[in-house]
Design a protein around this motif. Structure first.
Motif, PDB file in Angstrom:
ATOM      1  N   ILE A   1       0.881  -1.177   0.000  1.00  0.00           N
ATOM      2  CA  ILE A   1       0.000   0.000   0.000  1.00  0.00           C
ATOM      3  C   ILE A   1       0.912   1.219   0.000  1.00  0.00           C
ATOM      4  N   LEU A   2       0.734   2.048  -1.000  1.00  0.00           N
ATOM      5  CA  LEU A   2       1.651   3.173  -1.185  1.00  0.00           C
ATOM      6  C   LEU A   2       0.935   4.503  -0.959  1.00  0.00           C
ATOM      7  N   PHE A   3       1.613   5.388  -0.223  1.00  0.00           N
ATOM      8  CA  PHE A   3       1.098   6.734   0.045  1.00  0.00           C
ATOM      9  C   PHE A   3       2.162   7.749  -0.349  1.00  0.00           C
ATOM     10  N   GLY A   4       1.718   8.860  -0.854  1.00  0.00           N
ATOM     11  CA  GLY A   4       2.638   9.978  -1.018  1.00  0.00           C
ATOM     12  C   GLY A   4       2.557  10.831   0.235  1.00  0.00           C
ATOM     13  N   ILE A   5       3.681  11.411   0.679  1.00  0.00           N
ATOM     14  CA  ILE A   5       3.606  12.388   1.756  1.00  0.00           C
ATOM     15  C   ILE A   5       4.010  13.752   1.229  1.00  0.00           C
ATOM     16  N   SER A   6       3.323  14.765   1.721  1.00  0.00           N
ATOM     17  CA  SER A   6       3.629  16.117   1.279  1.00  0.00           C
ATOM     18  C   SER A   6       3.524  17.052   2.473  1.00  0.00           C
TER      19      SER A   6
ATOM     20  N   GLY B   1       7.801  12.824   0.138  1.00  0.00           N
ATOM     21  CA  GLY B   1       8.339  11.488  -0.068  1.00  0.00           C
ATOM     22  C   GLY B   1       7.233  10.470  -0.139  1.00  0.00           C
ATOM     23  N   MET B   2       7.510   9.278   0.334  1.00  0.00           N
ATOM     24  CA  MET B   2       6.535   8.189   0.260  1.00  0.00           C
ATOM     25  C   MET B   2       6.552   7.369   1.535  1.00  0.00           C
TER      26      MET B   2
ATOM     27  N   SER C   1      -1.310  11.234   1.095  1.00  0.00           N
ATOM     28  CA  SER C   1      -2.190  11.146  -0.087  1.00  0.00           C
ATOM     29  C   SER C   1      -3.156   9.975   0.112  1.00  0.00           C
TER      30      SER C   1
ATOM     31  N   THR D   1      -2.801   3.738  -2.673  1.00  0.00           N
ATOM     32  CA  THR D   1      -2.977   2.904  -3.862  1.00  0.00           C
ATOM     33  C   THR D   1      -2.337   1.554  -3.545  1.00  0.00           C
TER      34      THR D   1
END
Lengths: 164, 207
Positions: free
Chosen positions: B69-74, B79-80, B142, B145
């Motif tokens: 399970i992938l998340f973007g961080i902002s 990063g991720m 984020s 996905t």
């Protein structure tokens, strides 16, 4: 007795006789198989990124096996050094999947596809024809290349095996 | 001192990351326990800075089947974050929440997928909140996905994205347990290096 030679990420290697090259779990990376059917010299390269020129960190540019536009030529050269002939080389490629839907990192979008395009461009520049391709979609692939007959075998989790 | 690579982190800085990992894992266990309505134990998490090939070995080899399970961080840090769940973990979650079995990606229906994503969401939130609380930085997640595939293939995504920066990532290994069932998950924290510098600065550990 045939032996299996593992090619890691951003690495390449060659094999002869009845040895088999393998690279595990290609995701968005692309694995490039080159084969000379007469001398039975096989080569496999596992690239991560399209081009070395996108990055200017000198520590990273040392890793030429990482980029489509540097790795394939290195692989070709080591096969020629081992006795292969450039005009006999044929390519089979696999990988370049999009493993995840794009998140907020724009650079990441379509990296698998961009890798495949870069590999094709580089093979065209080196005048090596592509005779088989198993790329794209959204799943990982393990890629084998047999030096005995130049057959590429692709194994995946849900889609079984294919031989090219 | 500017941090150019995860390998440049000193002992004290690594300890700070471990502490963030500890608190995050504790929060994640609490959240998981509330969600599953049962007691969830957690062993002391193992936290390491590893290169990608050793990450694959830690996960059971490049061909190990995992849920990613992938998340973007902002925000202040970009990063991720990637969660990698072993099948026992996915099974525990699905079994408790929707009463179904985990048998690979093709066997997952939409309900199963959104359940797993939601659990990932809550757990990722635990780590991000731990980081934000300790540092006072603003960090946003984020939408998730996911995919179920070989470890190496899932890892290729962060590996490629950071290939121009570093070959190393921060890995938190959690062992969650429920009754006799052990279920492990791995959290990969992949802040960009300037994010890491910011993180250390906010903790007063930048020199």
């Amino acid at each position: 007795m045939s032996k299996t030679i593992v090619v890691g990420i951003a690495d390449y290697n060659i094999a002869k006789d009845c040895d088999v090259l393998v690279t595990y779990a290609l995701g968005s990376c692309v694995g490039i198989c080159l084969y000379d059917p007469l001398t039975k010299i096989a080569g496999l390269s596992h690239i991560m990124l399209p081009t070395i020129t996108e990055f200017n960190d000198p520590r990273m540019t040392l890793q030429r096996g990482k980029y489509a536009d540097t790795a394939i030529e290195l692989l070709m050269q080591s096969m020629i050094n081992a006795g292969a002939l450039r005009i006999r080389l044929r390519a089979k490629i696999a990988g370049g999947a999009q493993m995840f839907a794009p998140i907020n990192n724009k650079n990441l979008a379509g990296i698998g596809e961009r890798n495949v395009i870069a590999v094709k461009k580089e093979l065209a520049r080196l005048r090596i024809p592509i005779v088989a391709e198993d790329t794209g979609k959204d799943y990982g692939r393990t890629q084998f290349l047999s030096a005995e007959d130049g057959k590429m075998r692709i194994k995946s989790v849900n889609r079984g095996e294919s031989i090219y | 001192m500017a941090i150019n690579d995860y390998g440049d982190l000193n002992e004290i800085q690594l300890d700070a990351l471990k502490e963030i990992g500890n608190i995050g894992s504790g929060n994640a266990a609490t959240a998981l326990s509330a969600m599953l309505e049962r007691e969830v134990n957690i062993a002391v998490p193992k936290i390491n800075v590893l290169d990608y090939s050793s990450v694959c070995d830690t996960l059971g080899g490049p061909e190990q089947l995992l849920v990613g399970i992938l998340f973007g961080i902002s925000g202040d840090i970009t990063g991720m974050i990637m969660f990698l769940l072993h099948k026992e973990f996915a099974h525990m979650v699905l079994n408790s929440l929707v009463g179904s079995e985990f048998d690979g990606y093709s066997g997952l229906d939409e309900m199963d997928k959104s359940t797993i994503q939601e659990v990932g969401n809550i757990m990722a939130g635990s780590y991000v909140n731990a980081m934000a609380a300790m540092t006072g930085l603003t960090i946003d997640l984020s939408v998730p996905t996911m995919n179920v595939d070989m470890a190496g293939a899932l890892l290729s995504v962060p590996a490629i994205y950071y290939a121009n920066i570093s070959d190393k990532i921060i890995v938190i290994e959690d062992e969650f347990g429920h009754e006799q069932v052990g279920a492990s998950s791995h959290v990969l924290l992949i802040p960009e290096v300037d994010g890491l510098t910011k993180l250390m600065k906010s903790l007063g550990l930048d020199s």
